[in-house]
Design a protein around this motif. Sequence first.
Motif, PDB file in Angstrom:
ATOM      1  N   GLY A 151       0.735  18.689   9.245  1.00 38.51           N
ATOM      2  CA  GLY A 151       0.857  17.673   8.206  1.00 38.51           C
ATOM      3  C   GLY A 151      -0.398  16.831   8.160  1.00 38.51           C
ATOM      4  N   GLN A 152      -0.968  16.647   6.965  1.00 39.90           N
ATOM      5  CA  GLN A 152      -2.161  15.819   6.792  1.00 39.90           C
ATOM      6  C   GLN A 152      -1.767  14.484   6.181  1.00 39.90           C
ATOM      7  OE1 GLN A 152      -5.135  17.923   4.554  1.00 39.90           O
ATOM      8  NE2 GLN A 152      -5.477  19.422   6.177  1.00 39.90           N
ATOM      9  N   ILE A 153      -2.069  13.426   6.893  1.00 36.15           N
ATOM     10  CA  ILE A 153      -1.694  12.070   6.484  1.00 36.15           C
ATOM     11  C   ILE A 153      -2.866  11.378   5.793  1.00 36.15           C
ATOM     12  CG2 ILE A 153      -1.157   9.755   7.357  1.00 36.15           C
ATOM     13  CD1 ILE A 153       0.579  11.024   9.473  1.00 36.15           C
ATOM     14  N   GLY A 154      -2.531  10.642   4.721  1.00 39.70           N
ATOM     15  CA  GLY A 154      -3.484   9.766   4.053  1.00 39.70           C
ATOM     16  C   GLY A 154      -2.833   8.421   3.820  1.00 39.70           C
ATOM     17  N   LEU A 209       5.686   7.541  10.273  1.00 41.84           N
ATOM     18  CA  LEU A 209       5.493   8.772   9.503  1.00 41.84           C
ATOM     19  C   LEU A 209       5.264   9.969  10.427  1.00 41.84           C
ATOM     20  CD1 LEU A 209       5.277   9.942   6.626  1.00 41.84           C
ATOM     21  CD2 LEU A 209       2.820   9.486   6.754  1.00 41.84           C
ATOM     22  N   ILE A 210       4.514   9.762  11.493  1.00 38.43           N
ATOM     23  CA  ILE A 210       4.278  10.826  12.471  1.00 38.43           C
ATOM     24  C   ILE A 210       5.609  11.290  13.062  1.00 38.43           C
ATOM     25  CG2 ILE A 210       3.326  11.318  14.766  1.00 38.43           C
ATOM     26  CD1 ILE A 210       1.047   9.284  13.951  1.00 38.43           C
ATOM     27  N   LEU A 211       6.428  10.340  13.499  1.00 38.20           N
ATOM     28  CA  LEU A 211       7.723  10.688  14.091  1.00 38.20           C
ATOM     29  C   LEU A 211       8.599  11.430  13.086  1.00 38.20           C
ATOM     30  CD1 LEU A 211       8.440   7.409  16.075  1.00 38.20           C
ATOM     31  CD2 LEU A 211       7.657   9.610  16.979  1.00 38.20           C
ATOM     32  N   LEU A 212       8.578  10.988  11.837  1.00 35.67           N
ATOM     33  CA  LEU A 212       9.338  11.658  10.792  1.00 35.67           C
ATOM     34  C   LEU A 212       8.894  13.116  10.647  1.00 35.67           C
ATOM     35  CD1 LEU A 212      11.486  10.985   8.607  1.00 35.67           C
ATOM     36  CD2 LEU A 212       9.599  10.521   7.064  1.00 35.67           C
ATOM     37  N   GLY A 213       7.605  13.342  10.647  1.00 34.41           N
ATOM     38  CA  GLY A 213       7.086  14.700  10.527  1.00 34.41           C
ATOM     39  C   GLY A 213       7.451  15.580  11.704  1.00 34.41           C
ATOM     40  N   PHE A 214       7.336  15.047  12.902  1.00 38.41           N
ATOM     41  CA  PHE A 214       7.650  15.831  14.095  1.00 38.41           C
ATOM     42  C   PHE A 214       9.137  16.158  14.180  1.00 38.41           C
ATOM     43  CE2 PHE A 214       3.786  14.112  16.623  1.00 38.41           C
ATOM     44  CZ  PHE A 214       2.976  15.103  16.119  1.00 38.41           C
ATOM     45  N   HIS A 215       9.983  15.237  13.769  1.00 42.38           N
ATOM     46  CA  HIS A 215      11.423  15.438  13.934  1.00 42.38           C
ATOM     47  C   HIS A 215      12.102  16.065  12.715  1.00 42.38           C
ATOM     48  CE1 HIS A 215      11.385  13.615  17.852  1.00 42.38           C
ATOM     49  NE2 HIS A 215      10.678  12.627  17.355  1.00 42.38           N
ATOM     50  N   GLY A 240       0.832  -1.193   0.000  1.00 47.31           N
ATOM     51  CA  GLY A 240       0.000   0.000   0.000  1.00 47.31           C
ATOM     52  C   GLY A 240       0.866   1.242   0.000  1.00 47.31           C
ATOM     53  N   VAL A 241       0.256   2.351   0.349  1.00 48.23           N
ATOM     54  CA  VAL A 241       0.971   3.624   0.384  1.00 48.23           C
ATOM     55  C   VAL A 241       0.476   4.454   1.562  1.00 48.23           C
ATOM     56  CG1 VAL A 241       1.336   3.684  -2.120  1.00 48.23           C
ATOM     57  CG2 VAL A 241      -0.671   4.790  -1.144  1.00 48.23           C
ATOM     58  N   LEU A 242       1.284   5.441   1.922  1.00 49.32           N
ATOM     59  CA  LEU A 242       0.882   6.436   2.899  1.00 49.32           C
ATOM     60  C   LEU A 242       1.747   7.659   2.701  1.00 49.32           C
ATOM     61  CD1 LEU A 242       2.236   5.912   6.492  1.00 49.32           C
ATOM     62  CD2 LEU A 242       3.212   4.782   4.526  1.00 49.32           C
ATOM     63  N   GLY A 243       1.351   8.726   3.336  1.00 50.10           N
ATOM     64  CA  GLY A 243       2.196   9.896   3.233  1.00 50.10           C
ATOM     65  C   GLY A 243       1.542  11.128   3.793  1.00 50.10           C
ATOM     66  N   TYR A 244       2.316  12.200   3.763  1.00 47.39           N
ATOM     67  CA  TYR A 244       1.797  13.519   4.064  1.00 47.39           C
ATOM     68  C   TYR A 244       1.248  14.071   2.758  1.00 47.39           C
ATOM     69  CZ  TYR A 244       3.756  13.573   8.742  1.00 47.39           C
ATOM     70  OH  TYR A 244       4.024  13.294  10.057  1.00 47.39           O
ATOM     71  N   ASN A 245      -0.074  14.053   2.622  1.00 50.29           N
ATOM     72  CA  ASN A 245      -0.701  14.600   1.425  1.00 50.29           C
ATOM     73  C   ASN A 245      -0.521  16.105   1.355  1.00 50.29           C
ATOM     74  OD1 ASN A 245      -1.606  12.051   0.722  1.00 50.29           O
ATOM     75  ND2 ASN A 245      -3.558  12.318   1.780  1.00 50.29           N
ATOM     76  N   LEU A 246      -0.347  16.707   2.515  1.00 52.02           N
ATOM     77  CA  LEU A 246      -0.123  18.142   2.588  1.00 52.02           C
ATOM     78  C   LEU A 246       0.805  18.433   3.756  1.00 52.02           C
ATOM     79  CD1 LEU A 246      -0.814  21.096   1.786  1.00 52.02           C
ATOM     80  CD2 LEU A 246      -2.697  20.952   3.429  1.00 52.02           C
ATOM     81  N   LEU A 247       1.848  19.207   3.491  1.00 52.21           N
ATOM     82  CA  LEU A 247       2.721  19.734   4.528  1.00 52.21           C
ATOM     83  C   LEU A 247       2.533  21.251   4.529  1.00 52.21           C
ATOM     84  CD1 LEU A 247       5.887  17.571   3.895  1.00 52.21           C
ATOM     85  CD2 LEU A 247       4.532  17.611   6.002  1.00 52.21           C
ATOM     86  N   ASP A 248       1.804  21.736   5.514  1.00 49.41           N
ATOM     87  CA  ASP A 248       1.519  23.166   5.652  1.00 49.41           C
ATOM     88  C   ASP A 248       2.566  23.745   6.595  1.00 49.41           C
ATOM     89  OD1 ASP A 248       0.597  25.662   6.441  1.00 49.41           O
ATOM     90  OD2 ASP A 248      -1.452  24.992   6.829  1.00 49.41           O
ATOM     91  N   HIS A 249       3.643  24.263   6.019  1.00 46.64           N
ATOM     92  CA  HIS A 249       4.750  24.774   6.827  1.00 46.64           C
ATOM     93  C   HIS A 249       4.389  26.073   7.537  1.00 46.64           C
ATOM     94  CE1 HIS A 249       7.370  21.673   5.318  1.00 46.64           C
ATOM     95  NE2 HIS A 249       6.955  21.958   4.096  1.00 46.64           N
ATOM     96  N   THR A 250       3.489  26.851   6.983  1.00 43.42           N
ATOM     97  CA  THR A 250       3.078  28.100   7.614  1.00 43.42           C
ATOM     98  C   THR A 250       2.438  27.835   8.977  1.00 43.42           C
ATOM     99  OG1 THR A 250       2.725  29.134   5.471  1.00 43.42           O
ATOM    100  CG2 THR A 250       1.644  30.172   7.356  1.00 43.42           C
ATOM    101  N   ASN A 251       1.570  26.826   9.028  1.00 44.45           N
ATOM    102  CA  ASN A 251       0.856  26.510  10.265  1.00 44.45           C
ATOM    103  C   ASN A 251       1.426  25.310  11.002  1.00 44.45           C
ATOM    104  OD1 ASN A 251      -1.243  28.574  10.117  1.00 44.45           O
ATOM    105  ND2 ASN A 251      -1.818  27.498   8.239  1.00 44.45           N
ATOM    106  N   GLY A 252       2.439  24.660  10.425  1.00 46.41           N
ATOM    107  CA  GLY A 252       3.073  23.522  11.074  1.00 46.41           C
ATOM    108  C   GLY A 252       2.178  22.304  11.180  1.00 46.41           C
TER     109      GLY A 252
END
Length: 179
Positions: A93-96, A116-122, A79-91
């Motif tokens: 990340g939307q995961i799908g 993926l969550i840990l990757l986004g936070f760090h 399957g797949v997953l990811g951050y469909n949107l990384l909104d850097h202005t507001n910090g």
Amino acid sequence: MFYRQIDRHLQLRLSVPQFADELFQLTETNRDYLKTWLPWLDSIQKPEDTRRFLDLQLHRFSKGLALHETIFYEGRIAGVLGYNLLDHTNGIGQIGYWMGEEFTGKGIMTRAVKDLILLGFHYWDIQKVEIRCGVANSKSRAIPERLGFTNEGTLRRAEKFYDHYRDLVVYGLLQDETE
């Protein structure tokens, strides 16, 4: 190539066009199963459609707008997953995510989303992760619930789904809630 080894069975790799044929085949094999929950299946009719989508995701990754990963379970695309949107202005990340039916029930997606969550936070230092799920999609909703997300409410008619609209439940997890 970017990849993350989660355990001896599970690996997450940056999605690249070389995965298009196998990923298309997984989509094709699971078309009826996935069509219950995913609104984009009619736009994927041949491997070239998947390849174009992966090219777009690589472009979005290069601009820092998204991250699309392919899930490999025991050497096969699951399957797949990811951050469909990384909104850097507001910090934020939307995961799908989605996965082939034969791979469900093994905890694969929960482990992949946790990484993926840990990757986004760090890596991106986002302050919040959001996951949006169809109200009736109990399997998809179970993932953020298992991972300690807060149900932040329901967005009415938030997703065009073929010939009608669906409500989505929004789950949120703040960076300081994981430490």
